[in-house]
Design an enzyme around this catalytic site. Structure first.
Site, PDB file in Angstrom:
ATOM      1  N   SER A  87      -4.900   2.926   3.890  1.00 44.27           N
ATOM      2  CA  SER A  87      -5.046   2.261   2.601  1.00 44.27           C
ATOM      3  C   SER A  87      -5.137   0.740   2.802  1.00 44.27           C
ATOM      4  CB  SER A  87      -3.845   2.618   1.725  1.00 44.27           C
ATOM      5  OG  SER A  87      -3.955   2.025   0.467  1.00 44.27           O
TER       6      SER A  87
ATOM      7  N   LYS B 217       0.793  -1.237   0.000  1.00 43.42           N
ATOM      8  CA  LYS B 217       0.000   0.000   0.000  1.00 43.42           C
ATOM      9  C   LYS B 217       0.827   1.289   0.000  1.00 43.42           C
ATOM     10  CE  LYS B 217      -3.367  -1.056  -0.624  1.00 43.42           C
ATOM     11  NZ  LYS B 217      -3.651  -1.723  -1.950  1.00 43.42           N
TER      12      LYS B 217
ATOM     13  N   HIS C 267       7.528  -7.315  -1.897  1.00 38.55           N
ATOM     14  CA  HIS C 267       7.307  -6.698  -0.577  1.00 38.55           C
ATOM     15  C   HIS C 267       8.275  -7.301   0.443  1.00 38.55           C
ATOM     16  CE1 HIS C 267       3.741  -4.743  -1.977  1.00 38.55           C
ATOM     17  NE2 HIS C 267       2.939  -5.769  -1.914  1.00 38.55           N
TER      18      HIS C 267
END
Ligand code: A3P
Length: 292
Positions: free
Chosen positions: A131, A46, A101
């Site tokens: 988010s 995000k 990530h």
């Protein structure tokens, strides 16, 4: 290895999204052979991942820039740890762009030769939190949470895919000398997209004409991405993932949306924990759209 949580898969101290995990891949990730011209986009979830995938793909692939090719972003810059389309990463032609990530200590060791490049995109963590809260409530792969209060605790405890935000950014930053890495913030991209594109080009040693830079910027704006199903993951969401309600990857795309969601008390609690965890951390965070 431990996999006690319904939605999370913990491997070497890091939380993965459980249903997307392939254990064999996780176990061999560190030895994956890196090419000198590989490019890794690394983010905490995000933080502007899709946006950066789009920008990198537009910079690196002329066919994307001039719209002669029609490849979804997710296949242009596939997720390294989650090979959702079962692509053959070894056979992918250069230049390969991977998205990840992962925490710094889980990426392929070959990145430490400092030839392949890493772009690390970060975002102020209050906007990341908000988010992520909305995203997790939208997409069935992730655990829904009733209130921000509850989600705040999960986020601060790192009980989400990507684990703890503080550990992620600190880890990457503190080990930056081990890698060929550039840090760029979501807020910088938001405030001056053209300049951010130029900075990325310079890091990638990619010489684009003025018109090409214009084409990248144009196709990477929030509005344009929102209306482009290849860029905003709409195609994938529609065909491959279940959602709980109507929503979008391109939700608001602003700086400071957290102000509409966090209570004064939650904000103070966040500030206190941020201060404790980010002491002496040199990267600057922009919390408000009017901030310089
Ligand atoms: P919001 O939920 O705050 O709107 P990721 O791709 O890492 O999952 O991050 C998603 C966030 O990036 C969402 O934030 C999304 O709206 C925002 N985003 C995506 N493309 C963007 C763009 N072109 N400009 C600004 N924000 C963008």
């Amino acid at each position: 290895m431990d996999s006690t949580h319904e939605y999370l898969f913990k491997f070497k101290g890091y939380n993965f999204e459980k249903s997307l995990v392939n254990i064999e891949h996780l176990e061999t990730m560190e030895d994956f052979e890196i090419r000198d011209d590989d490019l890794f986009l690394v983010t905490y979830p995000k933080s502007g991942t899709i946006w950066s995938q789009q920008i990198l793909s537009l910079i690196c692939f002329e066919g994307h820039r001039n719209r002669t090719e029609n490849v979804p972003t997710v296949d242009r810059a596939p997720f390294f740890e989650y090979n959702i389309h079962n692509l053959d990463y070894v056979k992918m032609p250069s230049p390969r762009i991977f998205t990840s990530h992962l925490a710094y200590y889980l990426v392929p060791k070959g990145l430490k030769k400092k030839k392949a490049k890493i772009l690390y995109v970060y975002r102020n963590p209050k906007d990341v939190l908000i988010s992520y809260f909305h995203f997790s409530n939208w997409i069935v792969l992730l655990e829904a949470t009733d209130t921000i209060e509850q989600y705040l605790e999960k986020f601060l405890d790192g009980k989400v895919p990507g684990s703890c935000w503080f550990d992620h950014i600190r880890g990457w930053y503190e080990h930056r000398h081990d890698f060929n890495i550039m840090f760029l913030s979501y807020e910088d991209m938001k405030k001056d997209l053209r300049n951010s594109v130029i900075k990325i080009c310079s890091f990638l040693e990619k010489k684009l004409s003025e018109e090409d830079v214009d084409a990248v910027v144009k196709q990477a704006t929030f509005q344009n991405m929102k209306s482009d199903p290849r860029a905003n993951y709409e195609d994938i969401i529609n065909s491959e993932y279940s959602v709980r309600n109507k929503g979008y990857f391109m939700r608001k795309g602003t700086i400071g949306d957290w102000k509409h969601h966090l209570t004064v008390h939650q904000n103070e609690r966040f500030d206190m924990i941020f201060k404790r965890n980010m002491k002496n951390f040199p990267l600057k965070f922009v919390w408000d759209v009017n901030e310089e």
